[in-house]
Write a protein that holds these residues in place. Structure first.
Motif, short mmCIF file in Angstrom:
data_model
loop_
_atom_site.label_atom_id
_atom_site.label_comp_id
_atom_site.label_asym_id
_atom_site.label_seq_id
_atom_site.Cartn_x
_atom_site.Cartn_y
_atom_site.Cartn_z
N VAL A 65 0.84 -1.20 0.00
CA VAL A 65 0.00 0.00 0.00
C VAL A 65 0.88 1.25 0.00
N MET A 114 1.94 -7.06 -2.91
CA MET A 114 0.52 -7.19 -2.62
C MET A 114 0.07 -8.63 -2.84
N CYS A 510 -7.98 4.64 1.61
CA CYS A 510 -7.20 4.88 2.83
C CYS A 510 -8.13 5.33 3.96
#
Ligand code: HEM
Ligand SMILES: [Cu+2]
Lengths: 658, 100
Positions: A65, A114, A510
């Motif tokens: 991220v 990821m 987020c």
């Protein structure tokens, strides 16, 4: 060693000065925060030294991220620069550095971690295992990846970023044309991270082959496990090629060898050849696990078994095979002649067939299903049309003759963003919404998730759709500006606005994480989605040992059957036995640090310092060889207590899916 | 984890020494002799094949697999990869205009 201190820190650019200040402040902030909260010990013993596959997976995902943020900023900067003709926001050199770091970071330090992170969390659970085959090696993989990623990331403030594109083609990437140290970062940092990836590949192959629970034959594995398995096999096949190519590049750049350097009789295009021998399989390493993610999610939220399981497996195998024999489509214009280009055109276009099979299988899985529109499902639905646009333009590019027209234009850039964003980024978002409760014990908010979804998908299309047309009109890629007369301005502006919408989508994501950490309901079951595979048969978040008693399997969708027949859902006290667990270790972290430090010295060509730091690597290896730690046992009472906490809990929340 | 063998890993040490000899031998022949280009290519090519064999037998446990089928699959896969990488590269790099 002739250190030029004035070249050490990059100076004179306000943007970079700003980031330098921001980096220093963030680091001070983190150190101060952790100290203030007295969390150092916790950080060390619970996370940094952990060998638990779930925690390692979470660390991968957090890094991913963060790297998405960094790579996305790079993307936005480029879009800002090209939003108007003759903009003077970034100069040519800075633009070169930014597209290079953007490409490398997005592919190797965002998409890869990821997916490897999600594999780490999910695969052992899906096959009913207590961990991966080599837990400590797994931690080493993570820390090598992390060391490499950090080394690459500091390049823009210390020493200068690589600027020869994420492909780093010779002769441009050689010493002759890129004399600075920027490209050393590319050669060294990717090498370190690559070792980590290779180790992960080995670990997962062994895990999936050897650690499946009783009754789970290969053809009863969940689809995500299958795709992770094949992706790992491709990692083992392809990454060594990159390792060797990078080593040769390092010799050329650091020690004056001439493997790719024309002046000494080297073959510059051999780099392109080796790079894509790795590079093309690499994109399938990325997209296969993503396909697996969609398979799980579509089947869960359609309330149906995956349609055409066998043809799915077969098509992954065909894709894996074909992915090794298409690499030349990246450099048809090198001019290998009609025979080579024709053969590779055919193999390339052939990949559309197994991929098409998979698309139809997903559609048929949904047919007559009772579809639940959760966020995870929405991402999977959006994937289908977007990815088809990417795939069809890929077939266009795959025709060698036609590629002479498209090559090096923004058409190509639009194409691969249309494959890689729906193919990887959508899948990662889908997977995060889907498996978030497994990792953290609460679901992400569905409403904020809708904002995230719509902003991101609309922004994505608005950003990249115009690039197809720009490319067809002749706009070249990697060009920092264009003239007013070119007539490109309107489409570039649309694209820039699109990228802002896309960024808003990411911020909604987020914010969703932040909101859900603060407010989401913690009282959830092990199985919030009414899902089908074994990872849902245990607690959320998962207890360290995964399963108190290893489940037994006799078909696809084992957990679905367990729920239907109401068997195996409870556990008798007599079934509980002591569980053997591996001990934590600080060694992987240490190795990541020494690799990073040695790599840093190597980047600056301080060979003696690098050699000294490398002693640390050898020392670590020796230490590990004599490390006879046998792990520890979790006593029965502790297991009983943990199990009673999540089983038979009253008043669980079941209404996430509205 | 349970079984530590105390046997001296003789085949690994030998394999290691052999690989070093072959590697430095190849470098010596290529850099320090005056043989013709063709001869050098043949010699170092042969050394490379020997090297691969040593790796397979001394380090890759080729002889130890209980499971014959897996071994066969592995070997076929390995051969396929080698052919793709080596033959493929030579073909791609030497066909057409690329070499001129
Ligand atoms: C977040 C949204 C993104 C934006 C706004 C964006 C934008 C761009 C732009 C403007 C370029 C350069 C075009 C040029 O040649 O001038 C580019 C190149 C590239 N992007 Fe992205 N991108 C995004 C996401 C991604 C993702 C998710 C990936 C991969 C996982 C990716 C991989 C690449 C690669 C490999 C290149 C080629 C770099 C090179 O030319 O060496 N991008 N992107
Ligand atoms: Cu490709």
């Amino acid at each position: 060693m002739g250190i030029k201190w004035n070249e050490f820190f990059i100076t004179g650019d306000p943007l970079i000065l700003g980031s330098q200040i921001a980096i220093v402040l963030t680091m001070v902030g983190i150190v101060a925060g952790v100290t203030y909260l007295k969390k150092w010990k916790w950080l060390w013993s619970e996370w940094i030294t952990t060998v638990d596959h779930k925690r390692i997976g979470i660390m991968y995902i957090i890094s991913g991220v963060l790297m998405f943020f960094r790579g996305g900023m790079d993307g936005l900067l480029m879009k800002a620069q090209t939003s108007r003709p003759e903009m003077e926001f970034l100069d040519a050199q800075h633009y070169n550095e930014i597209f290079t770091t953007h490409g490398v970071i997005m592919i190797l330090f965002m998409a890869m971690p990821m997916l490897i992170g999600i594999m780490n969390v999910v695969v052992p659970l899906q096959i009913g295992a207590r961990d991966v085959a080599f837990p400590q090696l797994n931690a080493l993989s993570f820390w090598l990846f992390f060391g490499g990623a950090m080394l690459f990331n500091i390049s823009f403030v210390i020493g200068g970023s690589p600027d020869a594109g994420w492909t780093s083609y010779f002769p441009l990437a050689g010493k002759e044309f890129s004399p600075g140290i920027g490209n050393n970062y590319y050669a060294v940092a990717l090498q370190i991270a690559g070792i980590g990836t290779l180790l992960s590949g080995i670990n997962f192959v062994v895990t999936i082959l050897k650690m499946r629970t009783k009754g789970m034959t290969l053809m009863k594995m969940p689809m995500f496990t299958w795709t992770s398995f094949i992706a790992s096999v491709i990692i083992i096949a392809a990454f060594p090629i990159f390792t060797v190519a990078l080593a040769l590049m390092t010799f050329d750049r650091l020690y004056g060898a001439h493997f790719f350097t024309l002046s000494g009789g080297g073959l510059d295009m051999l780099w392109a050849n080796l790079f894509w021998l790795w590079g093309h399989p690499e994109v399938y390493i990325l997209v296969l696990p993503a396909f697996g993610i969609y398979s799980e999610i579509i089947s869960t939220f359609s309330r149906k078994t995956l349609f055409g399981y066998k043809s799915m497996v077969l098509s992954i195998l065909i894709i894996a095979f074909l992915s090794m024999v298409v690499w030349v489509h990246h450099f048809y214009t090198m001019g290998s002649g009609p025979a080579v280009n024709s053969i590779f055109s055919i193999t390339t276009m052939a990949i559309a067939v197994p991929t098409g099979i998979k698309i139809f299988n997903w559609l048929f899985t949904m047919r007559k299903g009772r579809i639940k529109m959760t966020n995870a499902m929405l991402w999977s639905l959006a994937f289908v049309p977007c990815f088809i646009i990417g795939g069809v333009t890929g077939v266009m590019l795959g025709m060698g003759a036609a590629d002479y027209q498209y090559h090096n234009t923004l058409f190509l850039v639009a194409h691969f963003h249309y494959t890689i964003i729906p193919g990887v980024v959508f899948a990662v978002f889908a997977a995060l919404y889907y498996w978030w409760p497994k990792m953290f014990g609460f679901t992400l908010n569905e409403k904020i998730g809708r904002w995230h979804f719509w902003l991101f998908v609309i922004g994505f299309n608005a950003t990249f759709m115009p690039m197809f047309f720009l490319g067809l009109d002749g706009a070249v890629r990697r060009s920092y500006t264009y003239s007013v007369e070119s007539g490109f301005a309107p489409l570039f502006l649309v694209s820039a606005i699109g990228s802002v919408i896309l960024a808003l989508g990411f911020f909604a994501f987020c914010y969703n994480i932040y909101w859900s950490i603060r407010h989401a309901d913690r009282n959830i079951t092990g199985d919030p989605w009414n899902a089908r595979t074994l990872e849902w048969a245990t607690a959320s978040p998962v207890q360290p040992y995964n399963f108190a008693k290893l489940p037994e399997v006799d078909g696809l969708d084992p957990f679905w059957k367990m729920k239907k027949n109401n068997e195996g859902l409870t556990i008798k006290d007599s079934d509980i036995e002591e569980i053997h667990m591996p001990s934590n270790s600080g060694l992987p972290f240490f190795m990541g640090v020494v690799f990073g430090v040695a790599g840093f010295f190597l980047v600056f060509e301080w060979h003696i310092a690098a050699a000294i730091a490398a002693i640390g690597i050898i020392a670590g290896l020796i230490y590990r060889s004599f490390d006879y730690d046998e792990g520890y046992h979790i006593p029965v009472d502790e297991i009983k207590e943990t199990e009673s906490k999540w089983r038979n809990v009253e008043g669980e929340v079941h209404n996430y899916v509205k | 984890m349970e079984k530590h063998t105390n046997r001296f890993p003789i085949s690994h040490v030998l394999g290691f020494i052999f690989s070093l000899i072959l590697t430095f031998g190849a470098a010596f022949i290529a850099l320090k002799t005056n043989l013709s280009f063709k001869v050098i290519m043949w010699i170092i090519g042969t050394l490379a094949v020997l090297q691969a064999g040593i790796q397979l037998f001394m380090f890759m446990h080729l002889r130890e697999g209980e499971d014959g089928k897996t071994n066969v699959i592995n070997i076929i896969y390995g051969v396929f990869m080698t052919v793709v990488i080596v033959v493929g590269s030579i073909w791609v790099m030497s066909a057409g205009h690329a070499t001129h």
